[in-house]
Design an enzyme around this catalytic site. Structure first.
Site, PDB file in Angstrom:
ATOM      1  NE  ARG A   7      -2.121  -9.210   0.026  1.00 51.02           N
ATOM      2  CZ  ARG A   7      -2.648  -8.797   1.114  1.00 51.02           C
ATOM      3  NH1 ARG A   7      -1.594  -8.055   2.042  1.00 51.02           N
ATOM      4  NH2 ARG A   7      -3.709  -9.174   1.637  1.00 51.02           N
ATOM      5  CG  ASP A  31      10.955  -0.445  14.277  1.00 50.10           C
ATOM      6  OD1 ASP A  31      11.803  -1.445  13.487  1.00 50.10           O
ATOM      7  OD2 ASP A  31       9.973  -0.587  14.862  1.00 50.10           O
ATOM      8  CE  LYS A  81      -2.652  -3.425  11.470  1.00 50.78           C
ATOM      9  NZ  LYS A  81      -2.335  -2.008  10.767  1.00 50.78           N
ATOM     10  CE1 TYR A 106      -1.974  -7.059  10.873  1.00 49.68           C
ATOM     11  CE2 TYR A 106      -4.387  -7.854  10.358  1.00 49.68           C
ATOM     12  CZ  TYR A 106      -3.378  -7.024  10.268  1.00 49.68           C
ATOM     13  OH  TYR A 106      -3.782  -5.977   9.254  1.00 49.68           O
ATOM     14  CB  THR A 166      -7.328  -5.113   9.335  1.00 50.97           C
ATOM     15  OG1 THR A 166      -7.468  -6.035   8.692  1.00 50.97           O
ATOM     16  CG2 THR A 166      -6.920  -5.002  10.800  1.00 50.97           C
ATOM     17  CD  GLU A 194      -8.110 -11.154   9.461  1.00 47.68           C
ATOM     18  OE1 GLU A 194      -8.605 -11.814   8.460  1.00 47.68           O
ATOM     19  OE2 GLU A 194      -7.909 -11.999  10.683  1.00 47.68           O
ATOM     20  CG  ASP A 222      -2.057  -0.957   1.246  1.00 45.42           C
ATOM     21  OD1 ASP A 222      -1.908  -1.908   0.146  1.00 45.42           O
ATOM     22  OD2 ASP A 222      -2.922  -0.964   2.145  1.00 45.42           O
TER      23      ASP A 222
HETATM   24  P1  NAP Z   1       2.833  -5.060   3.812  1.00 44.70           P
HETATM   25  O1  NAP Z   1       2.943  -4.914   2.424  1.00 44.70           O
HETATM   26  O2  NAP Z   1       3.194  -5.981   4.752  1.00 44.70           O
HETATM   27  O3  NAP Z   1       3.634  -3.877   4.264  1.00 44.70           O
HETATM   28  C1  NAP Z   1       3.901  -3.435   5.627  1.00 44.70           C
HETATM   29  C2  NAP Z   1       5.048  -2.243   5.624  1.00 44.70           C
HETATM   30  O4  NAP Z   1       5.394  -1.960   7.102  1.00 44.70           O
HETATM   31  C3  NAP Z   1       6.529  -2.393   5.051  1.00 44.70           C
HETATM   32  O5  NAP Z   1       6.829  -1.341   4.517  1.00 44.70           O
HETATM   33  C4  NAP Z   1       7.071  -2.688   6.289  1.00 44.70           C
HETATM   34  O6  NAP Z   1       8.638  -2.572   6.015  1.00 44.70           O
HETATM   35  C5  NAP Z   1       6.653  -1.955   7.251  1.00 44.70           C
HETATM   36  N1  NAP Z   1       6.978  -2.336   8.731  1.00 44.70           N
HETATM   37  C6  NAP Z   1       6.973  -3.507   9.416  1.00 44.70           C
HETATM   38  N2  NAP Z   1       7.067  -3.232  10.491  1.00 44.70           N
HETATM   39  C7  NAP Z   1       7.695  -2.086  10.837  1.00 44.70           C
HETATM   40  C8  NAP Z   1       8.267  -1.382  11.923  1.00 44.70           C
HETATM   41  N3  NAP Z   1       8.313  -2.164  13.153  1.00 44.70           N
HETATM   42  N4  NAP Z   1       8.545   0.008  11.784  1.00 44.70           N
HETATM   43  C9  NAP Z   1       8.292   0.325  10.621  1.00 44.70           C
HETATM   44  N5  NAP Z   1       8.046  -0.028   9.533  1.00 44.70           N
HETATM   45  C10 NAP Z   1       7.532  -1.378   9.555  1.00 44.70           C
HETATM   46  O7  NAP Z   1       1.307  -4.345   4.097  1.00 44.70           O
HETATM   47  P2  NAP Z   1       0.334  -3.671   3.385  1.00 44.70           P
HETATM   48  O8  NAP Z   1      -0.502  -4.890   2.774  1.00 44.70           O
HETATM   49  O9  NAP Z   1       0.903  -2.736   2.371  1.00 44.70           O
HETATM   50  O10 NAP Z   1      -0.857  -3.038   4.433  1.00 44.70           O
HETATM   51  C11 NAP Z   1      -0.532  -1.697   4.948  1.00 44.70           C
HETATM   52  C12 NAP Z   1      -1.215  -1.637   5.966  1.00 44.70           C
HETATM   53  O11 NAP Z   1      -2.459  -1.771   5.841  1.00 44.70           O
HETATM   54  C13 NAP Z   1      -0.680  -2.458   7.220  1.00 44.70           C
HETATM   55  O12 NAP Z   1      -0.828  -2.007   8.529  1.00 44.70           O
HETATM   56  C14 NAP Z   1      -1.809  -3.574   7.151  1.00 44.70           C
HETATM   57  O13 NAP Z   1      -1.807  -4.354   8.269  1.00 44.70           O
HETATM   58  C15 NAP Z   1      -2.887  -2.953   6.796  1.00 44.70           C
HETATM   59  N6  NAP Z   1      -4.082  -3.753   6.023  1.00 44.70           N
HETATM   60  C16 NAP Z   1      -3.655  -4.219   5.177  1.00 44.70           C
HETATM   61  C17 NAP Z   1      -4.630  -4.887   4.210  1.00 44.70           C
HETATM   62  C18 NAP Z   1      -4.533  -5.609   2.877  1.00 44.70           C
HETATM   63  O14 NAP Z   1      -5.322  -6.415   2.546  1.00 44.70           O
HETATM   64  N7  NAP Z   1      -3.304  -5.382   2.207  1.00 44.70           N
HETATM   65  C19 NAP Z   1      -6.082  -4.852   4.790  1.00 44.70           C
HETATM   66  C20 NAP Z   1      -6.270  -4.183   5.748  1.00 44.70           C
HETATM   67  C21 NAP Z   1      -5.330  -3.562   6.477  1.00 44.70           C
HETATM   68  P3  NAP Z   1       9.555  -3.644   5.218  1.00 44.70           P
HETATM   69  O15 NAP Z   1       9.406  -3.698   4.080  1.00 44.70           O
HETATM   70  O16 NAP Z   1      10.969  -3.306   5.869  1.00 44.70           O
HETATM   71  O17 NAP Z   1       8.996  -5.122   5.716  1.00 44.70           O
HETATM   72  O1  F7E Z   2      -5.166 -15.293   3.787  1.00 46.44           O
HETATM   73  C1  F7E Z   2      -6.556 -18.543   3.683  1.00 46.44           C
HETATM   74  C2  F7E Z   2      -6.131 -18.052   4.760  1.00 46.44           C
HETATM   75  O2  F7E Z   2      -2.969 -14.414   4.301  1.00 46.44           O
HETATM   76  C3  F7E Z   2      -6.589 -15.181   3.134  1.00 46.44           C
HETATM   77  C4  F7E Z   2      -3.618  -9.217   5.332  1.00 46.44           C
HETATM   78  O3  F7E Z   2      -3.513  -8.283   4.515  1.00 46.44           O
HETATM   79  O4  F7E Z   2      -6.143  -9.244   4.674  1.00 46.44           O
HETATM   80  C5  F7E Z   2      -4.899 -10.080   4.941  1.00 46.44           C
HETATM   81  O5  F7E Z   2      -5.022 -11.110   5.966  1.00 46.44           O
HETATM   82  C6  F7E Z   2      -7.418 -16.474   3.534  1.00 46.44           C
HETATM   83  C7  F7E Z   2      -7.310 -16.869   4.822  1.00 46.44           C
HETATM   84  O6  F7E Z   2      -4.977 -12.843   3.898  1.00 46.44           O
HETATM   85  C8  F7E Z   2      -3.540 -20.337   2.333  1.00 46.44           C
HETATM   86  O7  F7E Z   2      -6.295 -19.092   5.842  1.00 46.44           O
HETATM   87  C9  F7E Z   2      -5.640 -20.532   2.255  1.00 46.44           C
HETATM   88  O8  F7E Z   2      -8.543 -17.336   5.320  1.00 46.44           O
HETATM   89  O9  F7E Z   2      -4.028 -13.735   1.972  1.00 46.44           O
HETATM   90  P1  F7E Z   2      -4.252 -14.209   3.586  1.00 46.44           P
HETATM   91  P2  F7E Z   2      -5.637 -12.609   5.496  1.00 46.44           P
HETATM   92  O10 F7E Z   2      -5.241 -13.458   6.406  1.00 46.44           O
HETATM   93  O11 F7E Z   2      -7.089 -12.489   5.165  1.00 46.44           O
HETATM   94  C10 F7E Z   2      -6.441  -8.439   6.044  1.00 46.44           C
HETATM   95  C11 F7E Z   2      -7.586  -7.678   5.835  1.00 46.44           C
HETATM   96  C12 F7E Z   2      -5.355  -7.865   6.854  1.00 46.44           C
HETATM   97  O12 F7E Z   2      -5.478  -6.902   7.435  1.00 46.44           O
HETATM   98  C13 F7E Z   2      -3.940  -8.509   6.629  1.00 46.44           C
HETATM   99  O13 F7E Z   2      -2.937  -7.540   7.157  1.00 46.44           O
HETATM  100  O14 F7E Z   2      -6.608 -17.487   2.573  1.00 46.44           O
HETATM  101  N1  F7E Z   2      -5.633 -19.241   3.079  1.00 46.44           N
HETATM  102  N2  F7E Z   2      -4.255 -20.927   2.266  1.00 46.44           N
HETATM  103  C14 F7E Z   2      -4.226 -19.201   2.889  1.00 46.44           C
HETATM  104  N3  F7E Z   2      -3.458 -17.916   3.142  1.00 46.44           N
HETATM  105  C15 F7E Z   2      -2.188 -17.988   3.235  1.00 46.44           C
HETATM  106  N4  F7E Z   2      -1.246 -16.743   3.544  1.00 46.44           N
HETATM  107  N5  F7E Z   2      -1.311 -19.007   2.482  1.00 46.44           N
HETATM  108  C16 F7E Z   2      -2.055 -20.327   2.150  1.00 46.44           C
HETATM  109  O15 F7E Z   2      -1.356 -21.297   1.744  1.00 46.44           O
END
Ligand code: NAP
Ligand code: F7E
Length: 332
Positions: A181, A56, A150, A146, A123, A125, A13
């Site tokens: 991703r 950090d 959050k 997690y 999130t 979650e 993101d």
């Molecule tokens: P991501 O790809 O895992 O990126 C996480 C970022 O946080 C990376 O830049 C990572 O740095 C940095 N980070 C981790 N620990 C840190 C620390 N202690 N201090 C400073 N930076 C740190 O996550 P994303 O998918 O872009 O998601 C962005 C945010 O939205 C996250 O907070 C996630 O929990 C939340 N979120 C994501 C989703 C989704 O579906 N993607 C949905 C709802 C909420 P490095 O690159 O060095 O690891």
């Molecule tokens: O899993 C199932 C797993 O790890 C999605 C994060 O961005 O979205 C994300 O969390 C589903 C789950 O995402 C595998 O059990 C099956 O039901 O891609 P995921 P997540 O857990 O939904 C939320 C909104 C966030 O905030 C989080 O930061 O897929 N699943 N088989 C699997 N998942 C993974 N990772 N790997 C598998 O092999």
């Protein structure tokens, strides 16, 4: 020129958000972590346009001095240990980054730059076992370390808004994906595996729970929603979602279809067939199951849509196709 500060700028993101802010003329600052290997791959193409600083979110002194130095108009706290399954194995670490880290950001803004508008990456979650569809008024029952971390950050963001008058908002984002991703999230794991299967480098993808249902959108659309949330006159909490739900199994089907590869499911019922054919592309292994699962997420983002007119631009099929094509084009 407006100034933005992003924690988590090297993530999925963060990279799309930085691009979006730069294209609107913002001065974009980002906090990056020291790593023993390169962690800036997602922002290398805009590296020269960004102002990056090491830090950090668990280090209050560092975050506080960065906030004081930059005095941003807008700050986006995207930093997180964002993997749900990993959070079961590293719960205390997840809490320190996702909960206390967010508190550090709130305190830094409150003490050093209280006019800064703050966006907290909350999130879906957090809803955990609450029935879908989920909206801002749905009770939250977090199911994982997690989600609980959050949820703390979510409530502290609301609390700092109410107690100290900060312009601090939560975006409650449902799953959003893209070719950027992380490779251990299920969608990207699937599309990368398909690219390798097509190239003859892998024979199948091994997954966990295929029946979980998620509301998957495109990260590019969701960072626009973040900007609309922070841009609102009054701070608040907003669900960001497509409103449509698919199972993991449906994502697998759509991705194999997009790649033009026939798919045969392996299951406990057809292991004999597994032994007889080389067409089995998908199997399951309990090692990818979680101690607790969120079965069904489907967001109701009416509040944001009514307030801003936001709508996702990318359909599920377009998202899957974009991810599959990107991985097929760069398979190694
Ligand atoms: P991501 O790809 O895992 O990126 C996480 C970022 O946080 C990376 O830049 C990572 O740095 C940095 N980070 C981790 N620990 C840190 C620390 N202690 N201090 C400073 N930076 C740190 O996550 P994303 O998918 O872009 O998601 C962005 C945010 O939205 C996250 O907070 C996630 O929990 C939340 N979120 C994501 C989703 C989704 O579906 N993607 C949905 C709802 C909420 P490095 O690159 O060095 O690891
Ligand atoms: O899993 C199932 C797993 O790890 C999605 C994060 O961005 O979205 C994300 O969390 C589903 C789950 O995402 C595998 O059990 C099956 O039901 O891609 P995921 P997540 O857990 O939904 C939320 C909104 C966030 O905030 C989080 O930061 O897929 N699943 N088989 C699997 N998942 C993974 N990772 N790997 C598998 O092999």
């Amino acid at each position: 020129m407006k100034r933005a500060l992003i924690t988590g700028i090297t993530g999925q993101d963060g990279s799309y958000l930085a691009e979006s802010l730069l294209s609107d003329g913002y001065e974009v600052h980002g906090v990056i972590r020291r790593s023993s290997s390169f962690n800036t791959g997602r922002i290398d193409h805009i590296f020269d346009k960004l102002k990056l600083v090491y830090g950090d979110v668990t280090d209050f002194a560092a975050i506080s001095s960065i906030v004081a130095e930059v005095e941003p108009d807008e700050m986006y706290n995207l930093a997180a240990q964002s993997h749900v399954k990993v959070s079961f194995e590293a719960p205390a670490y997840t809490a320190s980054v996702d909960a206390v880290g967010a508190l550090n950001v709130l305190e830094a803004v409150k003490q050093r730059s209280p006019k800064t508008r703050l966006y907290q990456a909350s999130t879906s979650e957090m809803y955990g076992s609450s029935p879908s569809p989920q909206s801002e008024s749905t009770p939250m029952h977090p199911n994982s370390p997690y989600a609980a971390a959050k949820l703390y950050a979510y409530h502290m963001t609301r609390s700092y808004r109410d107690a100290y008058g900060l312009h601090a908002s939560n975006g409650i984002l449902f799953n959003h994906e893209s070719p950027r991703r992380g490779p251990t999230f299920v969608t990207r794991k699937i599309t990368m595996a398909i690219a390798r299967i097509a190239a003859g480098k892998q024979d199948r993808v091994v997954l966990g729970n295929l029946d979980a249902r998620r509301d998957w959108g495109h990260a590019r659309d969701y960072v626009e929603a973040m900007r609309l949330v922070i841009g609102m006159d009054a701070p608040g909490d907003y669900v960001v979602a497509t409103g449509q739900q698919r199972s993991v199994r449906e994502f697998v089907d759509a991705a194999f279809h997009a790649a033009g590869i026939p798919i045969v499911w392996n299951s406990a019922r057809d292991t004999a067939r597994d032994a007889l054919t080389d067409e089995v592309r998908v199997s399951t292994d309990s090692r990818y199951l979680r101690p607790n699962e969120v079965d069904s997420l489907q967001g109701d983002s009416t509040r944001l849509r009514k307030a801003t007119g936001w709508e996702p631009k990318t359909s599920f099929e377009e998202l899957v196709r974009e991810m599959v094509n990107a991985d097929m084009g760069s398979v190694r």
